[in-house]
Design an enzyme around this catalytic site. Structure first.
Site, PDB file in Angstrom:
ATOM      1  N   ASP A  31     -55.426-165.969  52.611  1.00 37.30           N
ATOM      2  CA  ASP A  31     -55.800-165.044  51.531  1.00 37.30           C
ATOM      3  C   ASP A  31     -56.141-165.773  50.239  1.00 37.30           C
ATOM      4  O   ASP A  31     -56.320-165.150  49.192  1.00 37.30           O
ATOM      5  CB  ASP A  31     -54.704-164.013  51.287  1.00 37.30           C
ATOM      6  CG  ASP A  31     -53.412-164.616  50.732  1.00 37.30           C
ATOM      7  OD1 ASP A  31     -53.166-165.814  50.979  1.00 37.30           O
ATOM      8  OD2 ASP A  31     -52.652-163.891  50.070  1.00 37.30           O
ATOM      9  N   ASP A  48     -55.569-171.154  52.004  1.00 42.64           N
ATOM     10  CA  ASP A  48     -54.923-170.458  53.115  1.00 42.64           C
ATOM     11  C   ASP A  48     -55.668-169.141  53.364  1.00 42.64           C
ATOM     12  O   ASP A  48     -56.713-168.886  52.763  1.00 42.64           O
ATOM     13  CB  ASP A  48     -53.433-170.228  52.830  1.00 42.64           C
ATOM     14  CG  ASP A  48     -53.188-169.314  51.642  1.00 42.64           C
ATOM     15  OD1 ASP A  48     -54.096-169.170  50.788  1.00 42.64           O
ATOM     16  OD2 ASP A  48     -52.090-168.731  51.550  1.00 42.64           O
ATOM     17  N   ASP A  54     -54.612-167.629  48.075  1.00 42.41           N
ATOM     18  CA  ASP A  54     -53.785-167.736  46.875  1.00 42.41           C
ATOM     19  C   ASP A  54     -53.136-169.116  46.774  1.00 42.41           C
ATOM     20  O   ASP A  54     -52.453-169.409  45.801  1.00 42.41           O
ATOM     21  CB  ASP A  54     -52.731-166.627  46.812  1.00 42.41           C
ATOM     22  CG  ASP A  54     -51.716-166.677  47.951  1.00 42.41           C
ATOM     23  OD1 ASP A  54     -51.907-167.470  48.893  1.00 42.41           O
ATOM     24  OD2 ASP A  54     -50.736-165.903  47.896  1.00 42.41           O
ATOM     25  N   SER A  57     -51.436-163.761  54.752  1.00 40.30           N
ATOM     26  CA  SER A  57     -51.544-165.073  54.129  1.00 40.30           C
ATOM     27  C   SER A  57     -51.797-166.182  55.144  1.00 40.30           C
ATOM     28  O   SER A  57     -52.809-166.180  55.834  1.00 40.30           O
ATOM     29  CB  SER A  57     -50.284-165.336  53.299  1.00 40.30           C
ATOM     30  OG  SER A  57     -50.384-166.498  52.535  1.00 40.30           O
TER      31      SER A  57
END
Length: 445
Positions: free
Chosen positions: A241, A239, A243, A100
């Site tokens: 990833d 960010d 999400d 992440s």
């Protein structure tokens, strides 16, 4: 849980999390779901752009096919893309390789069940038992050995899903995107271009090492400067990833998760789409945000920190909007997890429908000053349990005399204790935090 925290199995690549772990996760998951269906399991794999993601992908695939599963490779894709396509393609489960917003030296493995949610804890416990050698899993032989499938069409279907969620045009709107040199780099621009936006993109040239480095939602200043310098109407930062999403208004001002929840929540309430007229934030949300919801006649139900807790509350009560200050927003009527690109599209829907600038839509909210300090400790559980730390929190709140609050919590993914003070003045935040930080000194790493 020994390995799997609130956001998957995280650690420094080949230190806390290594290829043997990844191989064993693949071995167990491939066997477990194959045994459940009585046939080859079909498992979806996505990853972000950090260098070690390719190494872990290979180890996971080796474990899956060795246990008789077929591994479908999405390659680089946002985490919510895996959740969406697990359902859309009828897969047994999904695996996302990402850390992440963490630096490129870290990585992680998230497991997603067939409903697109985070994997059930009883399954994760069995995975951990296998990693620790407490269970045996047979190797597949002959034609029972699995195969790999290059599944790029899955990513294309996810992009089509994002586009299909928009019943409006962005023609004439100048949008800035900061892709954090991460998973959004291959998805965000095609979506905004398809909607007719004049799209300006930064940090979309990943090289394996630059993910989250001075860019994306964790370093919003880059996008703020970019929006103002280029005269853009709005900006969105993701960010690693993708999400999460934070926004920037036309003046270059940050629009965080609280403000996003307010803008989208009031709009959804106006159009009868906010189930039970309730938003689901966490205890970390700003006091000024709650006051603005009260003024707008919108209810809220606070949860503990973590998108898992937000989603559990939403699912249990039938709510349609919730999220975190960090920009992890869940639109329960559209998806089952936080999706940064979906969040930016929903903000664009409000801007187009209301014909207002983002600065105007956020004007009713006056946020209280907050100061968040992350303290790296040797043992976060010991620090959280210490009586002197608890007494310091009580003393800090007494100091604020009911005009603020102090929250102390352990990070779910790092050896950190997070101390948050909120008060009408920045000075009061600093003084309240100082009381708690002094008590945490003996526990520092």
């Amino acid at each position: 849980m020994k390995y799997f925290g609130t956001d998957g199995f995280r650690g420094r690549a080949n230190e806390g999390l290594n290829v043997d772990h990844a191989y064993k996760i693949g071995r167990f998951v491939g066997w477990y779901y194959g045994a459940r269906r009585g046939a080859k399991a079909r498992v979806l794999i996505g990853k972000d752009t950090r260098r070690s993601s390719y190494m872990f992908e290979s180890a996971l695939v080796a474990g899956l096919v060795a246990s008789g599963a077929d591994a479908y490779m999405l390659h680089v894709i946002p985490t919510p893309g895996v959740s969406y396509e697990v359902i859309d393609g009828g897969f047994d489960c999904g695996v996302m390789i990402t850390a992440s917003h963490n630096p490129f030296t870290d990585n992680g493995i998230k497991l997603v069940n067939r409903e697109g949610y985070k994997m059930d804890e009883d399954v994760l416990e069995r995975v951990e038992d296998y990693i620790d050698g407490k269970l045996e899993v047979p190797l597949a032989t002959g034609d029972a050995i699995g195969c790999t499938v290059d599944y790029m069409q899955g990513r294309n279907r996810y992009i089509a899903h994002l586009i299909a969620s928009c019943g409006f045009s962005m023609q004439g709107v100048k949008v800035g995107l900061d892709c954090a040199n991460g998973a959004a780099s291959s998805v965000a621009r095609p979506v905004f271009d398809a909607m007719g936006a004049e799209t300006h993109v930064i940090n979309n040239a990943p090289n394996g090492f630059n993910i989250n480095v001075d860019c994306g939602s964790t370093h919003i200043q880059r996008l703020q400067d970019f929006v103002v310098r280029n005269g853009l109407d709005v900006g969105f930062a993701y960010d690693g990833d993708a999400d999460r999403c934070l926004a920037v208004d036309e003046r270059g001002r940050l629009v965080d998760g609280d403000l996003i929840l307010y803008v989208c929540g009031t709009y959804m309430a106006k159009h009868g789409r906010l189930a039970k007229n309730t938003v689901v934030p966490t205890v970390m949300s700003n006091f000024g945000f709650f006051k603005a919801l009260d003024a707008a006649g919108i209810s809220y139900e606070k949860t503990a920190v973590g998108d898992k807790n937000v989603w559990a509350c939403m699912m249990e009560n039938g709510y349609t909007l919730g999220g975190e200050q960090s920009g992890h927003i869940i639109f329960g009527d559209l998806e089952k997890t936080g999706d940064g690109i979906m969040t930016s599209l929903r903000i664009m829907e409000v801007l187009r429908a209301e014909r207002e600038k983002l600065s105007e839509l956020t004007r009713p909210v006056t946020l209280y000053p907050q100061q968040l300090v992350n303290v790296r400790v040797a043992d976060k559980d010991a620090a959280m349990a210490a009586s002197e730390v608890k007494e310091a929190v009580t003393a800090a709140e007494k100091f604020l005399e009911g005009n603020g609050r102090v929250l102390v919590r352990a990070s779910g993914t790092e050896p950190l204790v997070r101390v948050l003070a909120e008060a009408p003045e920045e000075r009061l935040c600093q003084e309240a935090n100082a009381i708690v930080l002094k008590a945490l000194e003996p526990f520092k790493e």
